[in-house]
Design an enzyme around this catalytic site. Structure first.
Site, PDB file in Angstrom:
ATOM      1  N   ASP A   1      32.542  39.289  55.618  1.00 18.10           N
ATOM      2  CA  ASP A   1      33.744  38.945  56.199  1.00 18.10           C
ATOM      3  C   ASP A   1      35.037  39.579  55.183  1.00 18.10           C
ATOM      4  O   ASP A   1      35.681  39.018  54.710  1.00 18.10           O
ATOM      5  CB  ASP A   1      33.985  37.228  56.124  1.00 18.10           C
TER       6      ASP A   1
ATOM      7  N   HIS B   1      30.771  39.041  43.872  1.00 18.37           N
ATOM      8  CA  HIS B   1      29.921  38.332  44.480  1.00 18.37           C
ATOM      9  C   HIS B   1      28.957  39.034  45.350  1.00 18.37           C
ATOM     10  O   HIS B   1      27.587  39.028  45.481  1.00 18.37           O
ATOM     11  CB  HIS B   1      30.512  37.284  45.260  1.00 18.37           C
TER      12      HIS B   1
HETATM   13  C1  BDR Z   1      32.033  34.314  48.509  1.00 20.33           C
HETATM   14  O1  BDR Z   1      32.960  33.600  49.147  1.00 20.33           O
HETATM   15  C2  BDR Z   1      33.956  34.815  49.673  1.00 20.33           C
HETATM   16  O2  BDR Z   1      35.228  34.635  49.201  1.00 20.33           O
HETATM   17  C3  BDR Z   1      33.526  36.023  48.857  1.00 20.33           C
HETATM   18  O3  BDR Z   1      33.737  37.206  49.459  1.00 20.33           O
HETATM   19  C4  BDR Z   1      31.876  36.018  48.558  1.00 20.33           C
HETATM   20  O4  BDR Z   1      31.189  36.250  49.735  1.00 20.33           O
HETATM   21  C5  BDR Z   1      32.006  33.703  46.864  1.00 20.33           C
HETATM   22  O5  BDR Z   1      31.840  32.486  47.109  1.00 20.33           O
HETATM   23 CA    CA Z   2      32.194  37.660  51.612  1.00 26.87          CA
END
Ligand code: BDR
Ligand code: CA
Length: 314
Positions: free
Chosen positions: A10, A241
């Site tokens: 995303d 992340h």
């Molecule tokens: C996850 O949430 C999204 O905002 C980031 O892209 C990552 O996949 C981290 O909690």
């Molecule tokens: Ca993400």
């Protein structure tokens, strides 16, 4: 031998960093990008995926659009204060030339895995509705994927969007419950490890220098994203992340993992929480240990992980 993967995403600033790795790493064969709402709406996610592939000179990589909203609950507004309204820190973006694959993300996953049974790893770094939909189309996928790597959840670390829930799990807990308990080989890469990793400006300067037009977008969007980390979390840098899922795939020795059973809370004030019962541990009722065995990441050498990210993209 390269790892054939489908990257479900995303994008999203940290997604963009991970997509760059998936596009560039010589040990990854990127079979396609599948998109979902989450950090942005799904049309913006698809636009960004096409753009990032184009900037990397990889417009040959198919991009298939997927879930526009969660399975059951209403969609939460996109977190524009974290990723920008355009998902890439509200920087000015070049025009996209390519077109998306006509198939849905779920159909793309089913077709691609069936074409190479036992070979394909699904790496998912957004809300997991596309994987849930693919399972619905072809339940036998559980025996045909090589592995599923999920960036999401939190075992001991607590949540980032609620006191107990991580964003990707919270955004579609019903899909997460299906995907995490489907019975396919699965590794959860959650906040317990991603919060150990801080990508600094120094790392990003190296990435910018190494990645041409793609590096410029990564560096400029990083500035917006790291402002959020500074202001809200007091961190000098950002947590990459989504890149951690790929780091686990290619450099598993940098992580400590444990086998056990997962469940996702789907309703109430703990919705989106991931509950982990370590393998072999007895609890007051057996129900905690009745879901299929999976593997969760509990610790990571954060410095080595961010060095690997910077090195890969330098
Ligand atoms: C996850 O949430 C999204 O905002 C980031 O892209 C990552 O996949 C981290 O909690
Ligand atoms: Ca993400």
């Amino acid at each position: 031998m390269p790892y054939p993967i489908i990257f479900d995403t995303d994008p999203g600033v940290d997604d963009a960093q991970a997509i760059a790795i998936a596009l560039r790493h010589p040990d990854i064969e990127l079979l396609g990008l599948t998109t979902t709402y989450g950090n942005v709406d799904v049309e913006t996610a698809t636009h960004n995926a096409l753009l990032l592939a184009q900037l990397a000179g990889r417009s040959d990589v198919p991009v298939a659009q997927g879930a526009a909203s969660p399975l059951v609950k209403p969609r939460h507004p996109a977190p524009a204060h974290i990723h920008g309204k355009n998902g890439l820190g509200d920087i000015e973006l070049p025009k996209v030339q390519g077109k998306r694959d006509p198939r849905s993300a779920a159909q793309f996953i089913v077709d691609t895995v069936n074409a190479r049974p036992g070979e394909v790893t699904l790496v998912t770094v957004g809300p997991v509705g596309n994987l849930a939909a693919a399972l619905q189309l072809d339940p036998a996928l559980v025996d045909k994927v090589k592995r599923v790597v999920v960036m999401g959840g939190s075992i001991r670390e607590g949540g980032n969007v609620t006191p107990v829930a991580e964003a990707n799990m919270f955004n579609d807990p019903h899909a997460a419950q299906r995907v995490l308990t489907a019975g396919w080989p699965l590794t959860l890469v959650g906040l317990d490890v991603t919060h150990r990793c801080v990508l600094t400006r120094e790392h990003m300067d190296r990435i910018e220098a190494g990645q041409g037009a793609l590096g410029k977008v990564l560096a400029e969007s990083y500035t917006f994203y790291s402002d959020f980390y500074r202001e809200f979390l007091g961190i000098d840098g950002c947590c990459p992340h989504d890149s951690c899922a790929l780091a686990w795939l290619l450099r598993p020795e940098l992580f400590t993992t444990a086998p056990g059973h997962l469940a996702v809370v789907t309703e109430g004030s703990a919705e989106g929480q991931t509950i982990f019962a370590p393998e072999g541990r007895g609890f007051i009722q057996e129900r905690w240990s009745q879901t299929p065995l999976v593997e969760v990441c509990l610790e990571a050498d954060g410095q080595a992980v961010v060095e690997w990210i910077a090195e890969t993209l330098s």
